[in-house]
Scaffold this active site. Structure first.
Site, mmCIF file in Angstrom:
data_model
loop_
_atom_site.group_PDB
_atom_site.id
_atom_site.type_symbol
_atom_site.label_atom_id
_atom_site.label_comp_id
_atom_site.label_asym_id
_atom_site.label_seq_id
_atom_site.Cartn_x
_atom_site.Cartn_y
_atom_site.Cartn_z
ATOM 1 N N HIS A 122 5.235 4.000 6.253
ATOM 2 C CA HIS A 122 5.212 3.213 4.729
ATOM 3 C C HIS A 122 4.800 4.449 3.615
ATOM 4 O O HIS A 122 4.093 5.291 4.033
ATOM 5 C CB HIS A 122 3.798 2.683 5.129
ATOM 6 C CG HIS A 122 3.390 1.555 4.053
ATOM 7 N ND1 HIS A 122 3.558 0.092 4.059
ATOM 8 C CD2 HIS A 122 3.362 1.654 2.643
ATOM 9 C CE1 HIS A 122 3.245 -0.711 3.098
ATOM 10 N NE2 HIS A 122 2.914 0.275 2.267
ATOM 11 N N ASN A 127 3.281 14.163 2.638
ATOM 12 C CA ASN A 127 4.382 14.704 3.739
ATOM 13 C C ASN A 127 5.297 13.539 3.810
ATOM 14 O O ASN A 127 4.626 12.289 4.116
ATOM 15 C CB ASN A 127 3.657 14.814 4.881
ATOM 16 C CG ASN A 127 2.425 15.832 4.930
ATOM 17 O OD1 ASN A 127 2.535 16.785 3.917
ATOM 18 N ND2 ASN A 127 1.415 15.826 5.780
ATOM 19 N N HIS A 160 3.311 6.551 1.403
ATOM 20 C CA HIS A 160 2.136 7.010 1.134
ATOM 21 C C HIS A 160 1.965 8.518 1.080
ATOM 22 O O HIS A 160 2.761 9.389 1.135
ATOM 23 C CB HIS A 160 0.957 6.487 2.069
ATOM 24 C CG HIS A 160 1.132 7.277 3.421
ATOM 25 N ND1 HIS A 160 2.113 7.091 4.499
ATOM 26 C CD2 HIS A 160 0.198 8.255 3.902
ATOM 27 C CE1 HIS A 160 2.001 7.814 5.485
ATOM 28 N NE2 HIS A 160 1.009 8.566 5.227
ATOM 29 N N HIS A 211 7.145 -1.775 2.490
ATOM 30 C CA HIS A 211 7.172 -0.789 3.664
ATOM 31 C C HIS A 211 8.589 -0.033 3.728
ATOM 32 O O HIS A 211 8.359 1.187 3.856
ATOM 33 C CB HIS A 211 7.010 -1.515 5.115
ATOM 34 C CG HIS A 211 7.034 -0.675 6.215
ATOM 35 N ND1 HIS A 211 5.720 -0.418 6.682
ATOM 36 C CD2 HIS A 211 7.772 -0.130 6.951
ATOM 37 C CE1 HIS A 211 6.066 0.600 7.757
ATOM 38 N NE2 HIS A 211 7.024 0.596 8.094
ATOM 39 N N CYS A 253 0.753 -2.350 5.079
ATOM 40 C CA CYS A 253 1.449 -3.301 4.375
ATOM 41 C C CYS A 253 0.541 -4.456 4.140
ATOM 42 O O CYS A 253 -0.615 -4.446 4.632
ATOM 43 C CB CYS A 253 2.393 -3.966 5.744
ATOM 44 S SG CYS A 253 4.007 -3.086 5.790
ATOM 45 N N GLN A 304 -1.694 11.639 0.432
ATOM 46 C CA GLN A 304 -2.706 11.914 1.018
ATOM 47 C C GLN A 304 -3.564 12.726 -0.190
ATOM 48 O O GLN A 304 -3.189 13.379 -1.021
ATOM 49 C CB GLN A 304 -2.736 12.607 2.236
ATOM 50 C CG GLN A 304 -2.271 11.950 3.456
ATOM 51 C CD GLN A 304 -2.229 12.581 4.437
ATOM 52 O OE1 GLN A 304 -3.339 12.727 5.192
ATOM 53 N NE2 GLN A 304 -1.320 13.232 5.067
#
Ligand SMILES: [Zn+2]
Ligand SMILES: [Zn+2]
Ligand SMILES: [Zn+2]
Length: 315
Positions: free
Chosen positions: A138, A127, A140, A87, A32, A142
């Site tokens: 949150h 994922n 995101h 978020h 955040c 990878q």
């Protein structure tokens, strides 16, 4: 300490990443605004993964190898791609410009890591959902920068090469042409990109997003194609949620050419999405057949699933 260990039976590397067990359960979200995440009003950013399975320079392996028990250092890097400073949202619900910004970040990280000699493959993925083991909600993705090309991509590369050597053109180009001609498994199109449930889908609601034009990675994508990709991605992911009336858990993976210095212009970039549910409420588990033999049981016809996905409206 971590290392790569070679499995000569399956000809694949596994990564031991023991320190990842120490990952704490976080009270405050680190992504955040104001912490290590994205400052308010700024687009997607890459931050180092605090518990990386691969690092550069790599740690000393835990165990010494031999010719019959091959060990290599776990060289590479792991990054977290924070999509936004907000978020409580998801890729599917970000404004179009934000999704374009995520694609820009994918391209930038790919090109940056391609220049580094120790990196041979850049895996970008997301994922989504607790069912896939996500601990931070949150939004995101990878990135894993591998010191080798992973087996699934190796297999695809080989298939594409064999096919072109035996008189075909590009397997993916041909697949796209066939899906467009038949139409029954196509769930959405946008510009020159299409999304379809593959003929041979492993997961009931599996979707591939493929550009019609032959290109081996995101860096070859034109502006209008990347805009179309952003829009199509949102639509597909929104459809998933609307289908199950919930947050569909999924794994999304970018399949791009390796970055080991070889010539891979014959590769055809695509995105694969594996949703973890086999119905509105039930999870699909990998069991004996899948894990023990590598044979996926799909309890539905891809054409029927495609039909469901085509009918369900995005937001
Ligand atoms: Zn957060
Ligand atoms: Zn192609
Ligand atoms: Zn693929």
């Amino acid at each position: 300490m971590s290392e790569l260990r070679w499995n000569p039976l399956l000809r694949e590397w596994i990564i031991t990443a023991v320190h990842r067990q120490d990952r704490p359960v976080l009270q405050d979200c680190p992504f955040c605004a104001g912490t290590e995440g994205v400052p308010e009003g700024v687009g997607a950013v890459a931050v180092p993964n605090r518990y990386p399975a691969l690092t550069h320079p790599p740690p000393r392996p835990y165990i010494g190898g031999s010719s019959s028990q091959q060990v290599e250092p776990s060289d590479g890097s792991c990054e977290v791609l924070v999509y936004t400073s907000s978020h409580d949202t998801a890729l599917a619900y970000l404004p179009l410009e934000s999704v374009q910004d995520i694609i820009r970040l994918w391209r930038e990280r790919f090109l940056d890591l391609e220049r580094r000699p120790h990196v041979k493959y850049v895996l970008i993925f997301e994922n989504r959902g607790k069912d896939v083991g996500v601990t931070l909600s949150h939004p995101h993705g990878q990135l894993y920068a591998f010191p080798f090309t992973p087996p699934l991509m190796r297999m695809e590369l080989e298939s594409l090469l064999v096919h072109s050597h035996s008189g075909g053109t590009c397997l993916l180009c041909e697949m796209v042409e066939l899906e467009l001609a038949e139409g029954g498994r196509v769930i959405a199109t946008e510009g020159s990109l299409l999304a379809y449930v593959p003929f041979w889908a492993r997961w009931p609601y599996e979707v591939q997003i493929v550009p019609e034009r032959h290109l081996s990675a995101l860096d070859e994508m034109k502006e209008d194609e990347s805009l179309a990709l952003a829009s199509l991605l949102r639509r597909v992911l929104q459809k998933y949620d609307n289908l199950v009336d919930d947050e569909m858990p999924y794994v999304m993976v970018l399949h791009q050419r390796p970055v080991d210095g070889g010539k891979y212009s014959y590769y055809h970039f695509h995105i694969e999405i594996y949703p973890m549910r086999r119905s509105r409420t039930e999870l699909k588990y990998l069991a004996g057949c899948e894990l023990g033999a590598g044979v996926f049981l799909n309890d539905s016809h891809p054409e029927e699933r495609a039909d469901e996905l085509r009918r369900v409206a995005p937001d």
